[in-house]
Design a protein around this motif. Sequence first.
Motif, short mmCIF file in Angstrom:
data_model
loop_
_atom_site.label_atom_id
_atom_site.label_comp_id
_atom_site.label_asym_id
_atom_site.label_seq_id
_atom_site.Cartn_x
_atom_site.Cartn_y
_atom_site.Cartn_z
N ILE A 54 -29.68 30.41 52.20
CA ILE A 54 -28.62 30.94 53.07
C ILE A 54 -27.53 29.89 53.26
N GLY A 55 -27.93 28.63 53.45
CA GLY A 55 -26.96 27.56 53.62
C GLY A 55 -26.10 27.35 52.38
N LEU A 100 -17.86 30.39 52.29
CA LEU A 100 -16.84 29.89 53.21
C LEU A 100 -15.86 28.93 52.54
N ALA A 101 -16.34 28.12 51.61
CA ALA A 101 -15.43 27.21 50.91
C ALA A 101 -14.42 27.98 50.07
N ASN A 102 -14.88 29.00 49.37
CA ASN A 102 -13.96 29.76 48.53
C ASN A 102 -13.06 30.68 49.35
N GLY A 117 -11.96 29.84 52.33
CA GLY A 117 -10.96 28.90 52.84
C GLY A 117 -9.96 28.49 51.77
N ALA A 118 -10.43 28.31 50.55
CA ALA A 118 -9.52 27.98 49.46
C ALA A 118 -8.56 29.12 49.17
N ALA A 119 -9.06 30.35 49.21
CA ALA A 119 -8.18 31.50 48.97
C ALA A 119 -7.16 31.65 50.10
N TRP A 120 -7.61 31.44 51.33
CA TRP A 120 -6.69 31.53 52.46
C TRP A 120 -5.64 30.42 52.40
N TYR A 146 -14.77 21.89 45.34
CA TYR A 146 -15.61 20.97 46.10
C TYR A 146 -16.74 21.72 46.80
N GLY A 147 -16.44 22.87 47.38
CA GLY A 147 -17.48 23.67 48.02
C GLY A 147 -18.53 24.14 47.05
N LEU A 148 -18.13 24.50 45.84
CA LEU A 148 -19.09 24.92 44.83
C LEU A 148 -20.00 23.77 44.43
N ILE A 149 -19.43 22.60 44.22
CA ILE A 149 -20.23 21.43 43.85
C ILE A 149 -21.17 21.04 44.99
N PHE A 150 -20.67 21.09 46.22
CA PHE A 150 -21.49 20.74 47.37
C PHE A 150 -22.65 21.70 47.55
#
Length: 81
Positions: A23-24, A31-33, A35-38, A74-78
Motif C-alpha cells: 500500500i505504501g 501521489l508522486a505522479n 503531484g507531477a501532473a498537477w 523520483y517518486g517511481l524510483i523511491f
Amino acid sequence: MAGSYVTAGYETCPSWAPSLGFIGAGLCIILANWGAAWGTWKAGMGLCSMGVNHPGGIIKNLVAIIMAGGVGIYGLIFAII
C-alpha cells in the motif's frame, strides 16, 4: 541447501504486514505522479500566460515543467526502492 527458504522473523511478523508495504509503495507512485501532473499543469498554464504577456521569458519557465516531470520519476524510483 537447495530449496530452503529464509524465514527469519516470520513468526513475529503479522500476516498483514506485507500489505502495508505494498500500500505504501502504491501510494508513493500514485501521489508522486499526481503531484507531477498537477505541477506540470500549473507550470504549463504559467508558461502560456508568460508567452502572451512576456514572450522573452519562456525559456526560463521551462525549468519548472522539467522539474515537475522529475518529481514523478523520483517518486517511481523511491517506490521501487
